[in-house]
Design a protein around this motif. Structure first.
Motif, PDB file in Angstrom:
ATOM      1  N   MET A   1       0.842  -1.192   0.000  1.00  0.00           N
ATOM      2  CA  MET A   1       0.000   0.000   0.000  1.00  0.00           C
ATOM      3  C   MET A   1       0.876   1.239   0.000  1.00  0.00           C
ATOM      4  O   MET A   1       1.726   1.391   0.866  1.00  0.00           O
ATOM      5  CB  MET A   1      -0.902   0.015   1.249  1.00  0.00           C
ATOM      6  N   ILE A   2       0.693   2.127  -0.992  1.00  0.00           N
ATOM      7  CA  ILE A   2       1.420   3.386  -1.029  1.00  0.00           C
ATOM      8  C   ILE A   2       0.602   4.426  -0.286  1.00  0.00           C
ATOM      9  O   ILE A   2      -0.591   4.590  -0.512  1.00  0.00           O
ATOM     10  CB  ILE A   2       1.671   3.845  -2.471  1.00  0.00           C
ATOM     11  N   ILE A 117       2.667  -3.336   0.725  1.00  0.00           N
ATOM     12  CA  ILE A 117       2.720  -3.234  -0.737  1.00  0.00           C
ATOM     13  C   ILE A 117       2.755  -4.663  -1.270  1.00  0.00           C
ATOM     14  O   ILE A 117       3.490  -5.509  -0.752  1.00  0.00           O
ATOM     15  CB  ILE A 117       3.973  -2.471  -1.199  1.00  0.00           C
ATOM     16  N   SER A 118       1.980  -4.942  -2.286  1.00  0.00           N
ATOM     17  CA  SER A 118       1.903  -6.318  -2.766  1.00  0.00           C
ATOM     18  C   SER A 118       1.645  -6.353  -4.270  1.00  0.00           C
ATOM     19  O   SER A 118       1.395  -5.332  -4.910  1.00  0.00           O
ATOM     20  CB  SER A 118       0.795  -7.077  -2.026  1.00  0.00           C
ATOM     21  N   GLY A 119       1.718  -7.569  -4.829  1.00  0.00           N
ATOM     22  CA  GLY A 119       1.366  -7.806  -6.226  1.00  0.00           C
ATOM     23  C   GLY A 119       2.191  -7.009  -7.216  1.00  0.00           C
ATOM     24  O   GLY A 119       3.405  -6.831  -7.062  1.00  0.00           O
ATOM     25  N   ARG A 120       1.519  -6.518  -8.249  1.00  0.00           N
ATOM     26  CA  ARG A 120       2.211  -5.771  -9.296  1.00  0.00           C
ATOM     27  C   ARG A 120       2.830  -4.486  -8.766  1.00  0.00           C
ATOM     28  O   ARG A 120       3.891  -4.057  -9.230  1.00  0.00           O
ATOM     29  CB  ARG A 120       1.216  -5.438 -10.421  1.00  0.00           C
ATOM     30  N   GLU A 121       2.161  -3.890  -7.811  1.00  0.00           N
ATOM     31  CA  GLU A 121       2.674  -2.657  -7.228  1.00  0.00           C
ATOM     32  C   GLU A 121       4.012  -2.904  -6.531  1.00  0.00           C
ATOM     33  O   GLU A 121       4.953  -2.102  -6.669  1.00  0.00           O
ATOM     34  CB  GLU A 121       1.662  -2.090  -6.227  1.00  0.00           C
ATOM     35  N   LEU A 122       4.118  -4.026  -5.816  1.00  0.00           N
ATOM     36  CA  LEU A 122       5.351  -4.369  -5.131  1.00  0.00           C
ATOM     37  C   LEU A 122       6.478  -4.594  -6.136  1.00  0.00           C
ATOM     38  O   LEU A 122       7.591  -4.069  -5.979  1.00  0.00           O
ATOM     39  CB  LEU A 122       5.162  -5.613  -4.271  1.00  0.00           C
ATOM     40  N   LYS A 123       6.194  -5.344  -7.188  1.00  0.00           N
ATOM     41  CA  LYS A 123       7.207  -5.615  -8.208  1.00  0.00           C
ATOM     42  C   LYS A 123       7.664  -4.323  -8.875  1.00  0.00           C
ATOM     43  O   LYS A 123       8.867  -4.120  -9.116  1.00  0.00           O
ATOM     44  CB  LYS A 123       6.646  -6.584  -9.257  1.00  0.00           C
ATOM     45  N   ALA A 124       6.715  -3.436  -9.165  1.00  0.00           N
ATOM     46  CA  ALA A 124       7.057  -2.170  -9.805  1.00  0.00           C
ATOM     47  C   ALA A 124       7.924  -1.307  -8.903  1.00  0.00           C
ATOM     48  O   ALA A 124       8.878  -0.665  -9.357  1.00  0.00           O
ATOM     49  CB  ALA A 124       5.782  -1.417 -10.189  1.00  0.00           C
ATOM     50  N   ARG A 125       7.610  -1.281  -7.594  1.00  0.00           N
ATOM     51  CA  ARG A 125       8.401  -0.480  -6.655  1.00  0.00           C
ATOM     52  C   ARG A 125       9.808  -1.054  -6.509  1.00  0.00           C
ATOM     53  O   ARG A 125      10.785  -0.298  -6.430  1.00  0.00           O
ATOM     54  CB  ARG A 125       7.712  -0.423  -5.293  1.00  0.00           C
ATOM     55  N   VAL A 126       9.938  -2.372  -6.445  1.00  0.00           N
ATOM     56  CA  VAL A 126      11.258  -2.997  -6.360  1.00  0.00           C
ATOM     57  C   VAL A 126      12.101  -2.600  -7.562  1.00  0.00           C
ATOM     58  O   VAL A 126      13.254  -2.168  -7.428  1.00  0.00           O
ATOM     59  CB  VAL A 126      11.138  -4.531  -6.261  1.00  0.00           C
ATOM     60  N   ASN A 127      11.523  -2.727  -8.754  1.00  0.00           N
ATOM     61  CA  ASN A 127      12.260  -2.386  -9.973  1.00  0.00           C
ATOM     62  C   ASN A 127      12.640  -0.905 -10.009  1.00  0.00           C
ATOM     63  O   ASN A 127      13.764  -0.543 -10.373  1.00  0.00           O
ATOM     64  CB  ASN A 127      11.435  -2.746 -11.212  1.00  0.00           C
ATOM     65  N   ALA A 128      11.695  -0.050  -9.620  1.00  0.00           N
ATOM     66  CA  ALA A 128      11.941   1.390  -9.668  1.00  0.00           C
ATOM     67  C   ALA A 128      13.028   1.798  -8.677  1.00  0.00           C
ATOM     68  O   ALA A 128      13.905   2.621  -9.001  1.00  0.00           O
ATOM     69  CB  ALA A 128      10.655   2.154  -9.377  1.00  0.00           C
ATOM     70  N   CYS A 129      12.996   1.246  -7.473  1.00  0.00           N
ATOM     71  CA  CYS A 129      13.973   1.630  -6.447  1.00  0.00           C
ATOM     72  C   CYS A 129      15.364   1.101  -6.773  1.00  0.00           C
ATOM     73  O   CYS A 129      16.369   1.787  -6.531  1.00  0.00           O
ATOM     74  CB  CYS A 129      13.514   1.151  -5.076  1.00  0.00           C
ATOM     75  N   LEU A 130      15.442  -0.105  -7.324  1.00  0.00           N
ATOM     76  CA  LEU A 130      16.732  -0.623  -7.740  1.00  0.00           C
ATOM     77  C   LEU A 130      17.300   0.194  -8.899  1.00  0.00           C
ATOM     78  O   LEU A 130      18.503   0.466  -8.961  1.00  0.00           O
ATOM     79  CB  LEU A 130      16.616  -2.094  -8.134  1.00  0.00           C
ATOM     80  N   GLU A 131      16.429   0.604  -9.801  1.00  0.00           N
ATOM     81  CA  GLU A 131      16.859   1.458 -10.912  1.00  0.00           C
ATOM     82  C   GLU A 131      17.376   2.796 -10.390  1.00  0.00           C
ATOM     83  O   GLU A 131      18.394   3.315 -10.875  1.00  0.00           O
ATOM     84  CB  GLU A 131      15.701   1.673 -11.876  1.00  0.00           C
ATOM     85  N   THR A 132      16.705   3.346  -9.405  1.00  0.00           N
ATOM     86  CA  THR A 132      17.090   4.643  -8.845  1.00  0.00           C
ATOM     87  C   THR A 132      18.513   4.625  -8.314  1.00  0.00           C
ATOM     88  O   THR A 132      19.255   5.604  -8.469  1.00  0.00           O
ATOM     89  CB  THR A 132      16.123   5.037  -7.709  1.00  0.00           C
ATOM     90  N   VAL A 133      18.915   3.524  -7.685  1.00  0.00           N
ATOM     91  CA  VAL A 133      20.258   3.467  -7.084  1.00  0.00           C
ATOM     92  C   VAL A 133      21.257   2.710  -7.953  1.00  0.00           C
ATOM     93  O   VAL A 133      22.342   2.346  -7.500  1.00  0.00           O
ATOM     94  CB  VAL A 133      20.197   2.832  -5.680  1.00  0.00           C
ATOM     95  N   GLY A 134      20.906   2.467  -9.207  1.00  0.00           N
ATOM     96  CA  GLY A 134      21.842   1.846 -10.134  1.00  0.00           C
ATOM     97  C   GLY A 134      22.100   0.375  -9.890  1.00  0.00           C
ATOM     98  O   GLY A 134      23.184  -0.131 -10.201  1.00  0.00           O
ATOM     99  N   LEU A 135      21.109  -0.338  -9.366  1.00  0.00           N
ATOM    100  CA  LEU A 135      21.289  -1.760  -9.074  1.00  0.00           C
ATOM    101  C   LEU A 135      20.326  -2.657  -9.848  1.00  0.00           C
ATOM    102  O   LEU A 135      20.176  -3.834  -9.518  1.00  0.00           O
ATOM    103  CB  LEU A 135      21.117  -2.019  -7.570  1.00  0.00           C
ATOM    104  N   ALA A 136      19.683  -2.128 -10.871  1.00  0.00           N
ATOM    105  CA  ALA A 136      18.732  -2.937 -11.626  1.00  0.00           C
ATOM    106  C   ALA A 136      19.403  -4.167 -12.228  1.00  0.00           C
ATOM    107  O   ALA A 136      18.818  -5.257 -12.273  1.00  0.00           O
ATOM    108  CB  ALA A 136      18.086  -2.095 -12.731  1.00  0.00           C
ATOM    109  N   HIS A 137      20.662  -4.007 -12.648  1.00  0.00           N
ATOM    110  CA  HIS A 137      21.390  -5.125 -13.265  1.00  0.00           C
ATOM    111  C   HIS A 137      21.844  -6.151 -12.238  1.00  0.00           C
ATOM    112  O   HIS A 137      22.266  -7.250 -12.597  1.00  0.00           O
ATOM    113  CB  HIS A 137      22.616  -4.592 -14.015  1.00  0.00           C
TER     114      HIS A 137
END
Length: 256
Positions: A1-2, A117-137
């Motif tokens: 939940m955001i 936070i759960s489901g698609r929202e959780l996955k999207a937040r994980v991806n976005a936050c990792l991208e923000t700090v340069g750890l998506a790879h």
């Protein structure tokens, strides 16, 4: 939940008269400490070892109860309504607060689920936050295989999962390489421009000069100076920068 946007307030954080003395201690760890942080403001909290910085962060984040004083987060009394107030806070502790045997993505997913936070929202937040700090790879790399800089960046990513309006950062660049330090500082500047307020502790004076709009110097649990970095330095004779001011106020004697 955001969480929804907080009410529009002049201060995201307002602390007044905080005091804390630990059991068996002869002197207070913090005394008559007051501070505010506005939207988009980065306030640096500087002091030598043992000055009270970590105690201040712990009280402001609700991890410790003060002996006296008050803290309001987005207008909510932290100690009367802790659950409501904490939803606006993101904490980046001095020590790496991650599960070493889990991957970066698994860590973010776990902590995100604690904010419901759960489901698609959780996955999207994980991806976005990792991208923000340069750890998506490196999303599927284990934390215990990460360099110190990567762990620091993952530590920051966790704190951003629930879109906090106020960040507490306790030496977030300690012991990292210049590239990771530069990325962390750049990301904090971006968050500031988006309206996130921050309280930032560091031993790197040049960092405070670079990103902080205001600084507070504390020593022996008391605030001894507060203001804009250069203005504060120029107000003290013989000081041309924040580093000279810091040594003039706290002395050159070793504190280790």
């Amino acid at each position: 939940m955001i969480h929804p946007e907080p009410p529009s307030l002049a201060d995201l954080l307002r602390a007044e008269g905080l005091a804390k003395t630990y059991p068996q201690a002869r002197t207070p760890a913090l005394s008559s400490f007051s501070l505010s942080v506005g939207p988009g403001e980065i306030v640096g909290l500087l002091g030598p070892n043992g000055a009270g910085k970590t105690t201040a962060i712990s009280l402001l984040a609700g991890l410790l109860a003060p002996d006296s004083g008050s803290v309001h987060i987005c207008g909510t009394d932290l100690f009367k309504h802790p659950r409501k107030a904490r939803k606006w806070i993101g904490l980046v502790p001095q020590r790496i607060a991650l599960y070493p045997s889990l991957t970066a993505a698994e860590n973010l997913s776990y902590f995100g689920s604690m904010y419901r936070i759960s489901g698609r929202e959780l996955k999207a937040r994980v991806n976005a936050c990792l991208e923000t700090v340069g750890l998506a790879h490196s999303a599927h790399g284990r934390i215990d295989a990460f360099s110190g800089g990567m762990q620091r960046r993952a530590n920051l990513a966790v704190a951003l999962m629930h879109r906090p309006r106020l960040l507490f950062l306790d030496e977030p660049t300690a012991g990292v390489d210049p590239q990771s330090r530069n990325m962390i500082l750049d990301r904090l500047a971006e968050l500031s421009r988006s309206g996130v307020g921050m309280l930032y502790t560091t031993h790197y004076i040049e960092e405070a000069e670079k990103i902080c709009s205001r600084i507070a110097v504390i020593d022996e649990g008391r605030t001894i100076a507060q203001g804009a970095p250069l203005e504060l330095a120029h107000a003290h004779p013989g000081c041309s920068d924040l580093g000279q001011l810091f040594l003039q106020l706290t002395g050159k004697a070793l504190r280790d």
